[in-house]
Design a protein around this motif. Structure first.
Motif, short mmCIF file in Angstrom:
data_model
loop_
_atom_site.label_atom_id
_atom_site.label_comp_id
_atom_site.label_asym_id
_atom_site.label_seq_id
_atom_site.Cartn_x
_atom_site.Cartn_y
_atom_site.Cartn_z
N ARG A 48 0.85 -1.19 0.00
CA ARG A 48 0.00 0.00 0.00
C ARG A 48 0.89 1.24 0.00
NH1 ARG A 48 -2.57 -3.65 3.36
NH2 ARG A 48 -4.69 -4.12 2.76
N PHE A 49 0.60 2.16 -0.94
CA PHE A 49 1.39 3.37 -1.07
C PHE A 49 0.49 4.58 -1.14
CE2 PHE A 49 3.67 -0.02 -3.30
CZ PHE A 49 4.88 -0.01 -2.64
N ALA A 50 0.92 5.67 -0.54
CA ALA A 50 0.28 6.97 -0.72
C ALA A 50 1.22 7.75 -1.65
CB ALA A 50 0.14 7.68 0.61
N LEU A 51 0.71 8.14 -2.80
CA LEU A 51 1.54 8.80 -3.81
C LEU A 51 1.42 10.31 -3.67
CD1 LEU A 51 0.68 6.56 -6.89
CD2 LEU A 51 2.49 6.26 -5.19
N ALA A 52 2.56 10.97 -3.56
CA ALA A 52 2.58 12.43 -3.43
C ALA A 52 2.23 13.07 -4.77
CB ALA A 52 3.96 12.89 -2.97
N PRO A 53 1.62 14.26 -4.73
CA PRO A 53 1.35 14.96 -5.98
C PRO A 53 2.64 15.21 -6.74
CG PRO A 53 0.23 16.02 -4.13
CD PRO A 53 1.15 14.98 -3.55
N GLY A 54 2.60 15.07 -8.03
CA GLY A 54 3.76 15.31 -8.87
C GLY A 54 4.64 14.09 -9.10
N LEU A 55 4.41 12.99 -8.39
CA LEU A 55 5.21 11.79 -8.58
C LEU A 55 4.81 11.12 -9.89
CD1 LEU A 55 7.30 9.83 -7.35
CD2 LEU A 55 5.37 8.57 -6.38
N GLU A 56 5.81 10.83 -10.70
CA GLU A 56 5.56 10.21 -12.00
C GLU A 56 6.41 8.96 -12.14
OE1 GLU A 56 6.19 13.02 -15.14
OE2 GLU A 56 4.84 14.49 -14.24
N ASP A 57 6.00 8.07 -13.04
CA ASP A 57 6.74 6.85 -13.30
C ASP A 57 8.15 7.20 -13.78
OD1 ASP A 57 6.70 3.99 -13.38
OD2 ASP A 57 6.71 4.11 -15.57
N GLY A 58 9.15 6.54 -13.17
CA GLY A 58 10.54 6.75 -13.55
C GLY A 58 11.26 7.82 -12.74
N MET A 59 10.53 8.55 -11.89
CA MET A 59 11.15 9.60 -11.07
C MET A 59 11.88 8.98 -9.88
SD MET A 59 8.25 12.55 -10.80
CE MET A 59 9.29 13.87 -10.25
N ALA A 60 12.94 9.66 -9.45
CA ALA A 60 13.61 9.27 -8.21
C ALA A 60 12.63 9.49 -7.07
CB ALA A 60 14.86 10.10 -8.00
N VAL A 61 12.62 8.56 -6.12
CA VAL A 61 11.60 8.58 -5.08
C VAL A 61 12.23 8.37 -3.71
CG1 VAL A 61 11.08 6.12 -5.26
CG2 VAL A 61 9.31 7.67 -4.51
N VAL A 62 11.63 9.01 -2.70
CA VAL A 62 11.98 8.74 -1.31
C VAL A 62 10.74 8.18 -0.63
CG1 VAL A 62 13.82 10.45 -1.13
CG2 VAL A 62 11.48 11.11 -0.61
N GLN A 63 10.97 7.36 0.38
CA GLN A 63 9.87 6.71 1.09
C GLN A 63 9.79 7.25 2.50
OE1 GLN A 63 10.12 2.44 0.78
NE2 GLN A 63 11.37 2.64 -1.04
N ALA A 64 8.57 7.35 2.99
CA ALA A 64 8.37 7.77 4.38
C ALA A 64 7.31 6.86 4.99
CB ALA A 64 7.90 9.22 4.42
N HIS A 65 7.45 6.60 6.27
CA HIS A 65 6.43 5.84 6.99
C HIS A 65 6.41 6.32 8.43
CE1 HIS A 65 9.37 3.27 9.07
NE2 HIS A 65 10.03 3.29 7.94
N ARG A 66 5.29 6.10 9.09
CA ARG A 66 5.14 6.52 10.48
C ARG A 66 5.81 5.52 11.40
NH1 ARG A 66 2.46 10.66 9.26
NH2 ARG A 66 0.34 10.92 8.64
N GLY A 67 6.29 5.98 12.54
CA GLY A 67 7.02 5.23 13.56
C GLY A 67 6.79 3.75 13.67
N GLY A 68 5.93 3.30 14.58
CA GLY A 68 5.78 1.88 14.88
C GLY A 68 4.83 1.14 13.99
N ALA A 69 4.31 1.76 12.96
CA ALA A 69 3.29 1.12 12.13
C ALA A 69 3.81 -0.06 11.34
CB ALA A 69 2.68 2.14 11.17
N LEU A 70 5.13 -0.21 11.21
CA LEU A 70 5.66 -1.26 10.36
C LEU A 70 6.12 -2.49 11.13
CD1 LEU A 70 7.65 0.93 7.87
CD2 LEU A 70 5.42 -0.08 7.58
N ALA A 71 5.86 -2.55 12.42
CA ALA A 71 6.36 -3.66 13.22
C ALA A 71 5.93 -5.03 12.70
CB ALA A 71 5.93 -3.48 14.67
N PRO A 72 4.63 -5.28 12.38
CA PRO A 72 4.26 -6.62 11.92
C PRO A 72 4.59 -6.88 10.46
CG PRO A 72 2.33 -5.25 12.03
CD PRO A 72 3.48 -4.42 12.54
N ALA A 73 4.94 -5.86 9.73
CA ALA A 73 5.18 -6.03 8.30
C ALA A 73 6.60 -6.53 8.05
CB ALA A 73 4.96 -4.70 7.57
N ARG A 74 6.81 -7.04 6.84
CA ARG A 74 8.14 -7.50 6.44
C ARG A 74 8.67 -6.56 5.38
NH1 ARG A 74 5.09 -12.46 5.91
NH2 ARG A 74 5.14 -12.00 3.70
N ARG A 75 9.98 -6.40 5.36
CA ARG A 75 10.60 -5.54 4.35
C ARG A 75 11.12 -6.41 3.21
NH1 ARG A 75 12.04 -0.35 6.15
NH2 ARG A 75 11.40 -0.01 8.29
#
Length: 174
Positions: A48-75
């Protein structure tokens, strides 16, 4: 967990790029009322991704996520990008979700066919007929939702059943 993807204003040479068609699985774009969201599903995984305005296919991207929300997920790594993969919901959790969605849709006036299309897709209801298995499944989900609303939620939450009131059919009358 939702990963936010933003265009990288000053990307290094080895920056991860947003490559829509290289994401694994079935992709779905939708607007959640605040912005564009991307869901990519593959067997056993849901990205699941939230796409920022202006993001286009092929653009360099940075990722952000909130603190403890990723504990049960796998990378997982896909190329130079890092993606978060949530485990698929259990069959019981999926049935509860479908039950509530089906019942809510019928309360809003949707037909059984509309509910089936919403839950299982247009391809699944293409061979819809009166005695079909999918129609029966949707009917059972709606009946189950109705039963939950009428006190069955107490069993699901492991609460004691309600006592019979004076208007109950088998209640003793004065």
């Amino acid at each position: 967990a939702v990963v936010q993807l933003h265009p990288d204003a000053d990307p290094p040479p080895d920056a991860a790029v947003f490559a829509f068609w290289h994401l694994p699985g079935h992709k779905q774009l939708l607007h959640d009322g605040k912005g564009l969201a991307l869901i990519a599903r593959s067997p056993g995984h849901c990205l699941r991704f939230a796409l920022a305005p202006g993001l286009e296919d092929g653009m360099a991207v940075v990722q952000a996520h909130r603190g403890g929300a990723l504990a049960p997920a796998r990378r997982h790594s896909l190329g130079t990008a890092l993606f978060i993969v949530n485990p698929r919901p259990t069959p019981a959790a999926l049935m509860e979700l479908h039950t509530l969605q089906a019942f809510d849709a019928t309360l809003a006036g949707a037909s059984l066919r509309d509910v089936g299309e919403g839950l299982f897709g247009a391809d699944a209801v293409a061979d819809w007929y009166s005695d079909g298995g999918l129609r029966s499944k949707v009917r059972r989900l709606v009946r189950r939702g109705d039963a939950l609303m009428r006190g069955g939620y107490r069993r699901l939450a492991q609460l004691p059943p309600l006592e019979k009131g004076r208007f109950e059919g088998s209640a003793k009358r004065p």
